[in-house]
Each structure stands twice: as C-alpha cells, then as structure tokens.
Motif scaffolding. Structure first.
Motif, PDB file in Angstrom:
ATOM      1  N   LYS A  12      56.833 -16.134  49.315  1.00 29.13           N
ATOM      2  CA  LYS A  12      55.569 -16.406  48.637  1.00 29.13           C
ATOM      3  C   LYS A  12      54.514 -15.334  48.895  1.00 29.13           C
ATOM      4  O   LYS A  12      53.340 -15.524  48.592  1.00 29.13           O
ATOM      5  N   SER A  13      54.929 -14.230  49.434  1.00 30.39           N
ATOM      6  CA  SER A  13      53.988 -13.127  49.594  1.00 30.39           C
ATOM      7  C   SER A  13      54.058 -12.264  48.336  1.00 30.39           C
ATOM      8  O   SER A  13      54.924 -12.442  47.500  1.00 30.39           O
ATOM      9  N   TRP A  14      53.111 -11.352  48.230  1.00 32.24           N
ATOM     10  CA  TRP A  14      53.126 -10.441  47.094  1.00 32.24           C
ATOM     11  C   TRP A  14      52.724  -9.077  47.627  1.00 32.24           C
ATOM     12  O   TRP A  14      51.843  -8.977  48.481  1.00 32.24           O
ATOM     13  N   ARG A  54      54.205  -2.937  35.610  1.00 29.69           N
ATOM     14  CA  ARG A  54      55.410  -2.536  36.353  1.00 29.69           C
ATOM     15  C   ARG A  54      55.068  -2.225  37.804  1.00 29.69           C
ATOM     16  O   ARG A  54      55.839  -2.548  38.710  1.00 29.69           O
ATOM     17  N   ALA A  55      53.921  -1.596  38.024  1.00 28.53           N
ATOM     18  CA  ALA A  55      53.514  -1.282  39.393  1.00 28.53           C
ATOM     19  C   ALA A  55      53.263  -2.547  40.200  1.00 28.53           C
ATOM     20  O   ALA A  55      53.573  -2.618  41.394  1.00 28.53           O
ATOM     21  N   SER A  56      52.718  -3.590  39.552  1.00 28.45           N
ATOM     22  CA  SER A  56      52.408  -4.824  40.263  1.00 28.45           C
ATOM     23  C   SER A  56      53.667  -5.636  40.566  1.00 28.45           C
ATOM     24  O   SER A  56      53.659  -6.476  41.465  1.00 28.45           O
ATOM     25  N   TRP A  57      54.748  -5.392  39.837  1.00 28.55           N
ATOM     26  CA  TRP A  57      56.021  -6.089  40.060  1.00 28.55           C
ATOM     27  C   TRP A  57      57.019  -5.152  40.748  1.00 28.55           C
ATOM     28  O   TRP A  57      58.211  -5.145  40.439  1.00 28.55           O
ATOM     29  N   LYS A  58      56.514  -4.388  41.703  1.00 25.12           N
ATOM     30  CA  LYS A  58      57.363  -3.372  42.332  1.00 25.12           C
ATOM     31  C   LYS A  58      58.457  -3.967  43.204  1.00 25.12           C
ATOM     32  O   LYS A  58      59.390  -3.259  43.587  1.00 25.12           O
ATOM     33  N   HIS A  59      58.363  -5.280  43.541  1.00 27.48           N
ATOM     34  CA  HIS A  59      59.452  -5.915  44.278  1.00 27.48           C
ATOM     35  C   HIS A  59      60.641  -6.191  43.354  1.00 27.48           C
ATOM     36  O   HIS A  59      61.723  -6.541  43.827  1.00 27.48           O
ATOM     37  N   ILE A  60      60.430  -6.012  42.028  1.00 27.07           N
ATOM     38  CA  ILE A  60      61.479  -6.220  41.041  1.00 27.07           C
ATOM     39  C   ILE A  60      61.817  -4.922  40.310  1.00 27.07           C
ATOM     40  O   ILE A  60      62.979  -4.629  40.042  1.00 27.07           O
ATOM     41  N   HIS A  62      61.493  -0.841  40.262  1.00 27.39           N
ATOM     42  CA  HIS A  62      61.270   0.301  41.162  1.00 27.39           C
ATOM     43  C   HIS A  62      60.866   1.527  40.338  1.00 27.39           C
ATOM     44  O   HIS A  62      61.700   2.322  39.920  1.00 27.39           O
ATOM     45  N   ASP A  63      59.578   1.623  40.093  1.00 28.43           N
ATOM     46  CA  ASP A  63      59.022   2.701  39.282  1.00 28.43           C
ATOM     47  C   ASP A  63      58.067   3.515  40.146  1.00 28.43           C
ATOM     48  O   ASP A  63      56.948   3.089  40.432  1.00 28.43           O
ATOM     49  N   PRO A  64      58.483   4.701  40.585  1.00 27.68           N
ATOM     50  CA  PRO A  64      57.695   5.457  41.570  1.00 27.68           C
ATOM     51  C   PRO A  64      56.371   6.001  41.044  1.00 27.68           C
ATOM     52  O   PRO A  64      55.495   6.338  41.839  1.00 27.68           O
ATOM     53  N   VAL A  65      56.208   6.103  39.730  1.00 21.83           N
ATOM     54  CA  VAL A  65      54.974   6.702  39.204  1.00 21.83           C
ATOM     55  C   VAL A  65      54.156   5.732  38.355  1.00 21.83           C
ATOM     56  O   VAL A  65      53.148   6.122  37.777  1.00 21.83           O
ATOM     57  N   ALA A  66      54.566   4.479  38.295  1.00 21.04           N
ATOM     58  CA  ALA A  66      53.865   3.517  37.437  1.00 21.04           C
ATOM     59  C   ALA A  66      52.393   3.387  37.806  1.00 21.04           C
ATOM     60  O   ALA A  66      51.518   3.385  36.938  1.00 21.04           O
ATOM     61  N   GLY A  67      52.102   3.269  39.094  1.00 27.27           N
ATOM     62  CA  GLY A  67      50.718   3.107  39.522  1.00 27.27           C
ATOM     63  C   GLY A  67      49.856   4.310  39.181  1.00 27.27           C
ATOM     64  O   GLY A  67      48.705   4.163  38.753  1.00 27.27           O
ATOM     65  N   LEU A  68      50.411   5.484  39.347  1.00 23.13           N
ATOM     66  CA  LEU A  68      49.682   6.713  39.049  1.00 23.13           C
ATOM     67  C   LEU A  68      49.364   6.799  37.555  1.00 23.13           C
ATOM     68  O   LEU A  68      48.265   7.190  37.159  1.00 23.13           O
ATOM     69  N   LEU A  69      50.313   6.415  36.721  1.00 22.13           N
ATOM     70  CA  LEU A  69      50.122   6.476  35.279  1.00 22.13           C
ATOM     71  C   LEU A  69      49.214   5.355  34.780  1.00 22.13           C
ATOM     72  O   LEU A  69      48.559   5.485  33.749  1.00 22.13           O
ATOM     73  N   ALA A  70      49.169   4.243  35.508  1.00 24.49           N
ATOM     74  CA  ALA A  70      48.352   3.101  35.086  1.00 24.49           C
ATOM     75  C   ALA A  70      46.867   3.363  35.275  1.00 24.49           C
ATOM     76  O   ALA A  70      46.051   3.053  34.402  1.00 24.49           O
ATOM     77  N   GLY A  71      46.495   3.915  36.421  1.00 23.49           N
ATOM     78  CA  GLY A  71      45.087   4.115  36.732  1.00 23.49           C
ATOM     79  C   GLY A  71      44.496   2.945  37.500  1.00 23.49           C
ATOM     80  O   GLY A  71      45.000   1.820  37.450  1.00 23.49           O
ATOM     81  N   VAL A  96      54.887 -11.470  34.225  1.00 24.60           N
ATOM     82  CA  VAL A  96      56.310 -11.800  34.340  1.00 24.60           C
ATOM     83  C   VAL A  96      57.055 -11.481  33.046  1.00 24.60           C
ATOM     84  O   VAL A  96      58.205 -11.029  33.065  1.00 24.60           O
ATOM     85  N   ILE A  97      56.394 -11.691  31.905  1.00 26.92           N
ATOM     86  CA  ILE A  97      57.052 -11.413  30.638  1.00 26.92           C
ATOM     87  C   ILE A  97      57.326  -9.919  30.492  1.00 26.92           C
ATOM     88  O   ILE A  97      58.364  -9.501  29.979  1.00 26.92           O
ATOM     89  N   LEU A  98      56.392  -9.100  31.002  1.00 29.64           N
ATOM     90  CA  LEU A  98      56.585  -7.645  30.969  1.00 29.64           C
ATOM     91  C   LEU A  98      57.717  -7.241  31.913  1.00 29.64           C
ATOM     92  O   LEU A  98      58.527  -6.367  31.579  1.00 29.64           O
ATOM     93  N   ALA A  99      57.775  -7.884  33.079  1.00 22.94           N
ATOM     94  CA  ALA A  99      58.834  -7.579  34.032  1.00 22.94           C
ATOM     95  C   ALA A  99      60.201  -7.896  33.444  1.00 22.94           C
ATOM     96  O   ALA A  99      61.148  -7.096  33.545  1.00 22.94           O
ATOM     97  N   VAL A 100      60.324  -9.062  32.812  1.00 15.51           N
ATOM     98  CA  VAL A 100      61.602  -9.450  32.208  1.00 15.51           C
ATOM     99  C   VAL A 100      61.967  -8.488  31.084  1.00 15.51           C
ATOM    100  O   VAL A 100      63.114  -8.050  30.966  1.00 15.51           O
ATOM    101  N   ARG A 101      60.991  -8.160  30.235  1.00  9.02           N
ATOM    102  CA  ARG A 101      61.263  -7.238  29.124  1.00  9.02           C
ATOM    103  C   ARG A 101      61.726  -5.877  29.643  1.00  9.02           C
ATOM    104  O   ARG A 101      62.673  -5.288  29.116  1.00  9.02           O
TER     105      ARG A 101
END
Length: 337
Positions: A12-14, A54-60, A62-71, A96-101
């Motif tokens: 239950k952690s994030w 994608r950066a917020s769902w990094k436990h699912i 694994h996108d190394p540059v998502a946070g940098l590209l998001a801002g 969650v819908i974005l993570a599944v997609r």
C-alpha cells in the motif's frame, strides 16, 4: 513489484515524487517546459501528461526518461491526484487506465515483432509526443523506429533528451534501445505526412507495426478515417499491424471541446477499411489487466459486464464511457480472404 486490484503495490505504499535532477538544475530544460505550459495547446501537452502518468506508475512501467519529458507541473499534478485517491481508498487510482494501455501496447508490440521471425521491422508511432519506447523496450533492438509529430513537439523532446546526455548521473542517461530512431516533423491532419515519413527512410514494403496511442479521438471523424485508411492500404503491400485505442461516443463527452472522433464498434470499422484480422480488448480484459484491475467493483469491470450497446449505466445513470484497445493486421495474401 506485485499489485493489488486497484493498482496499489501490495504494501500500500507508493513511490514518492522524485523530480529528475535536470528539471530543477538545467536552465534549458526548465525553459522548454515553461514554454510547453504557456504556448502549447491541449493536444500537444497531452504527450507530457502521458509521460507524467508513466513516471508516476514506475513500479509497473520502467521508463527512465518519462519524468524528464513530463516536466515538474504535470508530475506534481498526477502525484497529487494519486495521493487523493489513496486517501479516499478509491477503487481506481489516477493513471491506471494509462498504465494498462501502455502495458497492453508494449506487450502486443513485442508479440508482433516476435511473430516476424526475427526479421527487422519498422515501428511507426503517429502522434508520438513524449513517448520513450525507443529508449526502454529491448524488443526494438532489430527495429527502425519512426516518431511522427508536430515540429515543435519533436524539437522540444530532442532538446530535453540531449540535455540528459552528459548529465551528472550516468545511470539515468537515455540509451537508445531501438536499432535506429528517426523523428519526422509532420501534421497528421495534412496530406504530406506519409511522404515526409518516406523521405525519412520509411519503406512501404517493409513489415511495419503502427502505433496510434491516445491520438485518434483528438482528430475529426474525417481525419481519423483517412489516417486509418492509409495504414490499412499498407496491408496490400506487406504484413502490417495496427495498435490503437478508440473512445466510444460517451467517453468523448467527457471533454467535447477536446475529443472529437469516436467509434462504438471499432472492431467492425477496421475490417471495413481493409484489415483482415481484428481483435478488441477493453480495460480489465484478461489481456488488458496486468494485475491492476482485479476488483470486481472497479469501474472498468462494471462496464465490461454490460453489453457494449448500453449507453448509460442502469445502476446510477452515469455515461458508459469506454476505451477500446484494438489490434488489427493484414498482409497481401490475406486481404482477399
């Protein structure tokens, strides 16, 4: 890390919000993101929002540059929504819908490339935005990847990634996983995008996987059908695979000023355009679950239990907004079948 039915890790952690160092220390990157927030419309900014998800769902994912590209703005926004959902014990956590997609497209892409028996294939991402599959998917090692989007989107993306090269932390520098990557500046609503794609090295007769993720519903009906028809025509030349998501009419009503094209029966539309093999999945289906949709009272599971023709939920009268995930394919020896 395994997850519960609503996408939460079992403990239950994030993962805490961790801003990439370059977002706070690099003036060029900060200026680029400031310009994105003030100058871009909702369609262009949607790429940053997807990257933030994608950066917020990094436990699912694994996108190394998502946070940098998001801002920073979009990262903080999605993390605040997730925090609120967790405090309220929500059955569906934001994103969650974005993570599944994302995971669905990743898995179908890998399977499609495997089906080509190791032969190098092309992968075309239309409306690529801040997608970083070329930097995170090892299944692309034999593939030529083409990213098509507006010039300003690709320019900003390139500049942000270039700023990451030679950064302080070598372990977080973007490393290209694809065999090659070409960025093609083009407007998909104009008639010259395919020509620009071919000038950039795309080979019409080479096996290709086309990815349209989070793009079709921003187009008009005429523009979307034209785009899909152009891709379907490639089935007459070579083995062609399409991976795309479609909103039904009720889903586009969530933002009638932003979303336009909708299709309640995309599994009937695509064969009519020229695809010979079409399969449809809904969020929560066995191949579109990934352990994130186990709760039977989850919104998406409740929708799956209803016939697709029902427009409003009989329990509460809410619109039955659905997102369909479509895989379609065809090849010269199948088009007449």
């Amino acid at each position: 890390m395994s997850s519960q039915g609503n996408g939460l890790p079992e403990d239950k952690s994030w993962p805490e919000l961790e801003l990439p160092e370059l977002l706070t220390s690099n003036g060029t990157v900060r200026a680029l993101h400031a310009a994105i927030e003030t100058d871009w419309d909702s369609l262009r900014r949607s790429g940053c929002q997807t990257a933030a998800g994608r950066a917020s769902w990094k436990h699912i994912i694994h996108d190394p540059v998502a946070g940098l590209l998001a801002g920073e703005t979009y990262l903080r926004s999605i993390f605040e929504k997730i925090k609120k959902d967790r405090l309220n014990n929500a059955r569906e956590i934001s994103g969650v819908i974005l993570a599944v997609r994302t995971l669905w497209i990743d898995s179908k892409l890998e399977a499609a490339l495997d089906s080509f028996d190791g032969a190098g294939a092309q992968v075309v991402l239309l409306g690529a935005g801040m997608d970083a599959r070329a930097y995170r998917l090892s299944c692309l090692r034999e593939s030529s990847v083409f990213e098509v989007d507006f010039p300003e989107v690709l320019q900003a993306k390139t500049a942000i990634l270039e700023a990451a090269v030679g950064g302080i932390d070598e372990q977080k520098q973007p490393i290209l996983k694809a065999k090659s990557l070409s960025r093609v500046a083009a407007d998909l609503t104009e008639d010259d995008w395919l020509q620009k794609l071919q000038i950039s090295g795309f080979e019409p007769k080479k096996r290709t996987v086309w990815i349209l993720e989070g793009i079709l519903y921003y187009l008009s009906h005429c523009q979307a059908i034209k785009l899909l028809t152009i891709i379907a025509e490639k089935c007459q030349l070579t083995h062609t695979v399409l991976l795309a998501d479609f909103m039904n009419k009720q889903a586009t009503k969530l933002s009638s000023s932003t979303f336009h094209f909708h299709c309640d029966w995309p599994d009937e539309l695509l064969p009519s355009l020229g695809f010979s093999d079409v399969t449809l999945s809904q969020i929560g289906d066995p191949d579109a679950n990934f352990g994130l949709m186990e709760d039977p009272l989850n919104l998406f599971n409740k929708l799956r239990s209803l016939p697709r023709s029902i427009q409003t939920h009989p329990d509460d009268g809410t619109p039955c907004g659905r997102l369909y995930l479509l895989q379609a394919s065809g090849s010269p020896n199948q088009t007449d079948s």
